[in-house]
Design a protein around this motif. Sequence first.
Motif, PDB file in Angstrom:
ATOM      1  N   ARG A 133      -2.543   6.034  -5.503  1.00 44.27           N
ATOM      2  CA  ARG A 133      -1.917   4.784  -5.046  1.00 44.27           C
ATOM      3  C   ARG A 133      -0.807   5.059  -4.040  1.00 44.27           C
ATOM      4  O   ARG A 133      -0.623   4.312  -3.081  1.00 44.27           O
ATOM      5  N   GLU A 134      -0.050   6.143  -4.247  1.00 43.41           N
ATOM      6  CA  GLU A 134       1.012   6.500  -3.305  1.00 43.41           C
ATOM      7  C   GLU A 134       0.432   6.905  -1.951  1.00 43.41           C
ATOM      8  O   GLU A 134       0.955   6.531  -0.897  1.00 43.41           O
ATOM      9  N   LEU A 135      -0.654   7.665  -1.968  1.00 42.50           N
ATOM     10  CA  LEU A 135      -1.315   8.018  -0.716  1.00 42.50           C
ATOM     11  C   LEU A 135      -1.782   6.755   0.013  1.00 42.50           C
ATOM     12  O   LEU A 135      -1.652   6.643   1.235  1.00 42.50           O
ATOM     13  N   TYR A 136      -2.291   5.806  -0.747  1.00 39.65           N
ATOM     14  CA  TYR A 136      -2.718   4.530  -0.173  1.00 39.65           C
ATOM     15  C   TYR A 136      -1.527   3.786   0.440  1.00 39.65           C
ATOM     16  O   TYR A 136      -1.609   3.268   1.562  1.00 39.65           O
ATOM     17  N   ARG A 137      -0.423   3.769  -0.265  1.00 41.92           N
ATOM     18  CA  ARG A 137       0.774   3.036   0.197  1.00 41.92           C
ATOM     19  C   ARG A 137       1.272   3.548   1.542  1.00 41.92           C
ATOM     20  O   ARG A 137       1.625   2.765   2.423  1.00 41.92           O
ATOM     21  N   VAL A 138       1.307   4.871   1.715  1.00 48.29           N
ATOM     22  CA  VAL A 138       1.915   5.438   2.931  1.00 48.29           C
ATOM     23  C   VAL A 138       0.927   5.529   4.091  1.00 48.29           C
ATOM     24  O   VAL A 138       1.298   5.953   5.186  1.00 48.29           O
ATOM     25  N   THR A 139      -0.333   5.129   3.873  1.00 44.61           N
ATOM     26  CA  THR A 139      -1.343   5.139   4.935  1.00 44.61           C
ATOM     27  C   THR A 139      -1.357   3.789   5.639  1.00 44.61           C
ATOM     28  O   THR A 139      -1.286   2.743   4.992  1.00 44.61           O
ATOM     29  N   ARG A 140      -1.454   3.815   6.952  1.00 43.61           N
ATOM     30  CA  ARG A 140      -1.495   2.549   7.700  1.00 43.61           C
ATOM     31  C   ARG A 140      -2.862   1.885   7.496  1.00 43.61           C
ATOM     32  O   ARG A 140      -3.867   2.566   7.225  1.00 43.61           O
ATOM     33  N   PRO A 141      -2.942   0.554   7.636  1.00 45.13           N
ATOM     34  CA  PRO A 141      -4.246  -0.117   7.560  1.00 45.13           C
ATOM     35  C   PRO A 141      -5.207   0.472   8.594  1.00 45.13           C
ATOM     36  O   PRO A 141      -4.844   0.688   9.753  1.00 45.13           O
ATOM     37  N   GLY A 142      -6.417   0.764   8.162  1.00 48.66           N
ATOM     38  CA  GLY A 142      -7.394   1.430   9.015  1.00 48.66           C
ATOM     39  C   GLY A 142      -7.333   2.942   8.925  1.00 48.66           C
ATOM     40  O   GLY A 142      -8.195   3.634   9.463  1.00 48.66           O
ATOM     41  N   GLY A 143      -6.319   3.463   8.249  1.00 51.60           N
ATOM     42  CA  GLY A 143      -6.161   4.906   8.099  1.00 51.60           C
ATOM     43  C   GLY A 143      -7.082   5.466   7.027  1.00 51.60           C
ATOM     44  O   GLY A 143      -7.774   4.738   6.309  1.00 51.60           O
ATOM     45  N   ARG A 144      -7.075   6.784   6.881  1.00 51.72           N
ATOM     46  CA  ARG A 144      -8.076   7.439   6.046  1.00 51.72           C
ATOM     47  C   ARG A 144      -7.449   8.489   5.120  1.00 51.72           C
ATOM     48  O   ARG A 144      -6.379   9.022   5.404  1.00 51.72           O
ATOM     49  N   VAL A 145      -8.148   8.746   4.049  1.00 53.01           N
ATOM     50  CA  VAL A 145      -7.760   9.792   3.112  1.00 53.01           C
ATOM     51  C   VAL A 145      -8.885  10.812   3.040  1.00 53.01           C
ATOM     52  O   VAL A 145     -10.068  10.455   3.096  1.00 53.01           O
ATOM     53  N   VAL A 146      -8.510  12.087   2.941  1.00 58.83           N
ATOM     54  CA  VAL A 146      -9.480  13.166   2.704  1.00 58.83           C
ATOM     55  C   VAL A 146      -8.930  14.023   1.567  1.00 58.83           C
ATOM     56  O   VAL A 146      -7.809  14.537   1.653  1.00 58.83           O
TER      57      VAL A 146
END
Length: 231
Positions: A133-146
């Motif tokens: 959830r923290e990784l999601y919070r600090v990512t901009r809309p349209g951004g990605r996680v790996v």
Amino acid sequence: MTRASLDKQPHEVASMFDDVADRYDLTNDVLSLGQARLWRREVAKAVDARPAQKILDLAAGTATSSLPFAQTGAYVVPCDFSLGMLQVGKRRHPWLPLTAGDATKLPFQDDTFDAVTISFGLRNVQATESALRELYRVTRPGGRVVICEFSQPTWAPFRTVYTEYLMRALPPVARAVSSNPEAYVYLAESIRAWPDQPALAALLQKAGWSKVAWRNLSGGIVALHRGVKQG
């Protein structure tokens, strides 16, 4: 010598990584039979960092994993909660903005990064869902996680051999090359107890990530999970 337990108390895990910091990269190369470098290359391709993008490399340790992102011209922030690892990283890569931070309480504002990534670190966080959830919070809309993490080999006979390697062969090898071989007993146990590929994908979706998918590396020893933060 410090060894964390599977309840993953943050001070125990941080202390354990402080102990192994100096020879951590060498030990990883030996224990993975050289595969660690291949996995890092695959992470870099999946993150697909571009010039001027902001990349968070969480659980970056000595920042070896951050170098491919920096080489693309992206602004990469290596973040870890082991001060020992960060000190070694700062000595080796003084130009990088190494940052101390807890995965469950990241020291960054909302919607900061174009991409966030964590390699072989999520397994060591006490609260996996909080970190996602923290990784999601600090990512901009349209951004990605790996996420690159040890997983479950897909071929059953090999899975049995692999588990035997983790629990029997890995500790003696670690004794030969690591400054804290007991730490690698914990690492073997934590790999064995970690969720498989579909279970981690479900946790990503629960944390809010969309378009969640994964790709197996080295027969499923490692899996690359990806997701997108919808705008």
